[in-house]
Design a protein around this motif. Structure first.
Motif, PDB file in Angstrom:
ATOM      1  N   LEU A 127     -26.699 -17.426  82.963  1.00 29.61           N
ATOM      2  CA  LEU A 127     -25.783 -18.087  82.055  1.00 29.61           C
ATOM      3  C   LEU A 127     -25.093 -19.223  82.781  1.00 29.61           C
ATOM      4  CD1 LEU A 127     -24.552 -17.829  79.184  1.00 29.61           C
ATOM      5  CD2 LEU A 127     -22.808 -16.378  80.195  1.00 29.61           C
ATOM      6  N   ASP A 128     -25.208 -20.422  82.229  1.00 30.75           N
ATOM      7  CA  ASP A 128     -24.508 -21.575  82.769  1.00 30.75           C
ATOM      8  C   ASP A 128     -23.014 -21.356  82.552  1.00 30.75           C
ATOM      9  OD1 ASP A 128     -23.613 -24.069  83.585  1.00 30.75           O
ATOM     10  OD2 ASP A 128     -24.251 -25.080  81.747  1.00 30.75           O
ATOM     11  N   PRO A 129     -22.176 -21.538  83.570  1.00 26.63           N
ATOM     12  CA  PRO A 129     -20.737 -21.284  83.421  1.00 26.63           C
ATOM     13  C   PRO A 129     -20.074 -22.111  82.322  1.00 26.63           C
ATOM     14  CG  PRO A 129     -21.291 -21.562  85.739  1.00 26.63           C
ATOM     15  CD  PRO A 129     -22.525 -21.899  84.956  1.00 26.63           C
ATOM     16  N   GLY A 130     -20.678 -23.226  81.911  1.00 27.74           N
ATOM     17  CA  GLY A 130     -20.110 -24.058  80.858  1.00 27.74           C
ATOM     18  C   GLY A 130     -20.509 -23.631  79.456  1.00 27.74           C
ATOM     19  N   THR A 131     -21.373 -22.623  79.334  1.00 28.10           N
ATOM     20  CA  THR A 131     -21.811 -22.139  78.029  1.00 28.10           C
ATOM     21  C   THR A 131     -20.682 -21.371  77.367  1.00 28.10           C
ATOM     22  OG1 THR A 131     -24.057 -21.931  78.907  1.00 28.10           O
ATOM     23  CG2 THR A 131     -23.589 -20.809  76.831  1.00 28.10           C
ATOM     24  N   ASN A 148     -25.779 -11.868  88.826  1.00 27.52           N
ATOM     25  CA  ASN A 148     -25.174 -11.590  87.522  1.00 27.52           C
ATOM     26  C   ASN A 148     -24.091 -12.626  87.240  1.00 27.52           C
ATOM     27  OD1 ASN A 148     -26.692  -9.363  86.871  1.00 27.52           O
ATOM     28  ND2 ASN A 148     -25.179  -7.884  87.539  1.00 27.52           N
ATOM     29  N   PRO A 149     -23.859 -12.929  85.961  1.00 32.39           N
ATOM     30  CA  PRO A 149     -22.777 -13.869  85.658  1.00 32.39           C
ATOM     31  C   PRO A 149     -21.415 -13.279  86.021  1.00 32.39           C
ATOM     32  CG  PRO A 149     -23.888 -13.119  83.636  1.00 32.39           C
ATOM     33  CD  PRO A 149     -24.548 -12.452  84.793  1.00 32.39           C
ATOM     34  N   GLU A 150     -20.459 -14.168  86.219  1.00 28.90           N
ATOM     35  CA  GLU A 150     -19.081 -13.741  86.462  1.00 28.90           C
ATOM     36  C   GLU A 150     -18.482 -13.303  85.130  1.00 28.90           C
ATOM     37  OE1 GLU A 150     -16.702 -13.584  88.932  1.00 28.90           O
ATOM     38  OE2 GLU A 150     -18.162 -14.021  90.479  1.00 28.90           O
ATOM     39  N   PRO A 151     -17.897 -12.128  85.058  1.00 24.13           N
ATOM     40  CA  PRO A 151     -17.248 -11.749  83.801  1.00 24.13           C
ATOM     41  C   PRO A 151     -15.920 -12.481  83.635  1.00 24.13           C
ATOM     42  CG  PRO A 151     -16.966 -10.029  85.429  1.00 24.13           C
ATOM     43  CD  PRO A 151     -17.853 -11.067  86.054  1.00 24.13           C
ATOM     44  N   VAL A 169      -9.746 -19.168  84.299  1.00 24.56           N
ATOM     45  CA  VAL A 169     -10.411 -20.382  84.761  1.00 24.56           C
ATOM     46  C   VAL A 169     -11.846 -20.410  84.231  1.00 24.56           C
ATOM     47  CG1 VAL A 169     -11.207 -21.634  86.817  1.00 24.56           C
ATOM     48  CG2 VAL A 169      -8.947 -20.561  86.792  1.00 24.56           C
ATOM     49  N   ALA A 170     -12.544 -19.295  84.335  1.00 26.34           N
ATOM     50  CA  ALA A 170     -13.926 -19.227  83.830  1.00 26.34           C
ATOM     51  C   ALA A 170     -13.955 -19.412  82.317  1.00 26.34           C
ATOM     52  CB  ALA A 170     -14.552 -17.888  84.208  1.00 26.34           C
ATOM     53  N   ALA A 171     -12.973 -18.871  81.599  1.00 27.84           N
ATOM     54  CA  ALA A 171     -12.909 -19.049  80.142  1.00 27.84           C
ATOM     55  C   ALA A 171     -12.708 -20.518  79.783  1.00 27.84           C
ATOM     56  CB  ALA A 171     -11.799 -18.188  79.558  1.00 27.84           C
ATOM     57  N   ARG A 172     -11.805 -21.198  80.488  1.00 33.90           N
ATOM     58  CA  ARG A 172     -11.589 -22.629  80.233  1.00 33.90           C
ATOM     59  C   ARG A 172     -12.841 -23.436  80.538  1.00 33.90           C
ATOM     60  NH1 ARG A 172      -6.515 -21.498  82.243  1.00 33.90           N
ATOM     61  NH2 ARG A 172      -7.028 -22.204  84.333  1.00 33.90           N
ATOM     62  N   GLN A 173     -13.526 -23.079  81.620  1.00 33.33           N
ATOM     63  CA  GLN A 173     -14.751 -23.783  81.997  1.00 33.33           C
ATOM     64  C   GLN A 173     -15.816 -23.642  80.898  1.00 33.33           C
ATOM     65  OE1 GLN A 173     -16.329 -22.489  85.754  1.00 33.33           O
ATOM     66  NE2 GLN A 173     -17.855 -24.119  85.845  1.00 33.33           N
ATOM     67  N   ALA A 174     -15.803 -22.513  80.188  1.00 33.31           N
ATOM     68  CA  ALA A 174     -16.760 -22.269  79.101  1.00 33.31           C
ATOM     69  C   ALA A 174     -16.230 -22.792  77.762  1.00 33.31           C
ATOM     70  CB  ALA A 174     -17.056 -20.783  78.996  1.00 33.31           C
ATOM     71  N   HIS A 175     -15.115 -23.519  77.782  1.00 29.19           N
ATOM     72  CA  HIS A 175     -14.518 -24.107  76.582  1.00 29.19           C
ATOM     73  C   HIS A 175     -14.046 -23.053  75.582  1.00 29.19           C
ATOM     74  CE1 HIS A 175     -16.074 -27.783  78.257  1.00 29.19           C
ATOM     75  NE2 HIS A 175     -17.287 -27.244  78.268  1.00 29.19           N
ATOM     76  N   LEU A 176     -13.599 -21.919  76.099  1.00 29.92           N
ATOM     77  CA  LEU A 176     -13.054 -20.858  75.264  1.00 29.92           C
ATOM     78  C   LEU A 176     -11.546 -20.836  75.446  1.00 29.92           C
ATOM     79  CD1 LEU A 176     -15.589 -17.985  76.021  1.00 29.92           C
ATOM     80  CD2 LEU A 176     -15.599 -19.572  74.090  1.00 29.92           C
ATOM     81  N   GLN A 177     -10.846 -20.581  74.363  1.00 33.94           N
ATOM     82  CA  GLN A 177      -9.388 -20.499  74.425  1.00 33.94           C
ATOM     83  C   GLN A 177      -8.984 -19.059  74.158  1.00 33.94           C
ATOM     84  OE1 GLN A 177      -7.383 -22.897  71.548  1.00 33.94           O
ATOM     85  NE2 GLN A 177      -5.395 -22.592  72.495  1.00 33.94           N
ATOM     86  N   LEU A 178      -8.397 -18.426  75.163  1.00 35.86           N
ATOM     87  CA  LEU A 178      -7.920 -17.053  75.036  1.00 35.86           C
ATOM     88  C   LEU A 178      -6.467 -17.072  74.571  1.00 35.86           C
ATOM     89  CD1 LEU A 178      -9.377 -15.556  78.346  1.00 35.86           C
ATOM     90  CD2 LEU A 178     -10.417 -15.594  76.081  1.00 35.86           C
ATOM     91  N   SER A 179      -6.161 -16.220  73.607  1.00 36.91           N
ATOM     92  CA  SER A 179      -4.821 -16.139  73.049  1.00 36.91           C
ATOM     93  C   SER A 179      -3.809 -15.763  74.134  1.00 36.91           C
ATOM     94  CB  SER A 179      -4.800 -15.102  71.937  1.00 36.91           C
ATOM     95  OG  SER A 179      -3.505 -14.689  71.648  1.00 36.91           O
TER      96      SER A 179
END
Length: 190
Positions: A127-131, A148-151, A169-179
């Motif tokens: 999995l590309d970290p930006g996905t 394995n990917p980083e969880p 940081v990994a969530a932001r890199q994947a363009h996800l916004q966590l509440s």
């Protein structure tokens, strides 16, 4: 004034009967505690599946990834112990989308919004970290097998409770916004 003998009498059990009654009560309590513990163990998968469902509720994906009327796809790696518990969530609503569970055997995560995997097992997932895929493991990050990917979210048991750690940081890199609510509930946020 004294009551006549035999009218007021304290009921006394002979010592062996009292001892048996006390032991019986203690054993019944221990049996109940054992049954409760067994029930807690049996429902660990259900609790973790409920956490994963809530992670999906409190995550925002880019608009181009979450299209209207499309299902929210939770992918789970082959032979994962949470498969059965996750399948019970099929069809539940998630922000206007219905939940769909997909098993992946070949490591392909195309079309997945959430990926549930075991960091301790070699699963072939690349999995590309930006996905924009929310990666969730049910094992600590420090037990991750190379490759394995980083969880982004790692579920673990701590003092018989399910807790989770977030890699924001990994969530932001994947363009996800966590509440922010989700971030506050995490044990740790990196």
């Amino acid at each position: 004034m004294r009551a006549p003998h035999g009218i007021v009498r304290r009921a006394q059990w002979p010592r062996p009967r009292r001892l048996c009654a006390v032991l019986g009560a203690v054993l019944a309590g221990v049996a109940c505690m054992g049954a409760t513990h067994a029930q807690m163990q049996a429902s660990e998968g259900q609790v973790k599946a409920a956490f994963i469902y809530n992670f999906a509720l409190f995550t925002n994906w880019p608009a181009e990834v979450m299209q209207a009327d499309a299902p929210m796809v939770v992918c789970v790696t082959a032979q994962h112990p949470l498969q059965a518990a996750l399948e019970k969530l099929t069809g539940k609503p998630v922000r206007g989308h219905r939940l769909e569970i997909r098993h992946i055997n070949d490591g392909t995560v195309a079309g997945c919004h959430v990926l549930v995997f075991d960091t301790r097992a070699q699963n072939g997932v690349r999995l590309d970290p930006g996905t924009p895929v929310l990666t969730v493991s049910d094992s600590p990050k420090n037990e991750r097998v190379a490759g394995n990917p980083e969880p982004m979210i790692a579920l673990t048991l701590h003092d018989d409770r399910v807790v989770f750690d977030i890699d924001a940081v990994a969530a932001r890199q994947a363009h996800l916004q966590l509440s922010s609510q989700l971030l506050r509930l995490a044990r740790t946020v990196q």
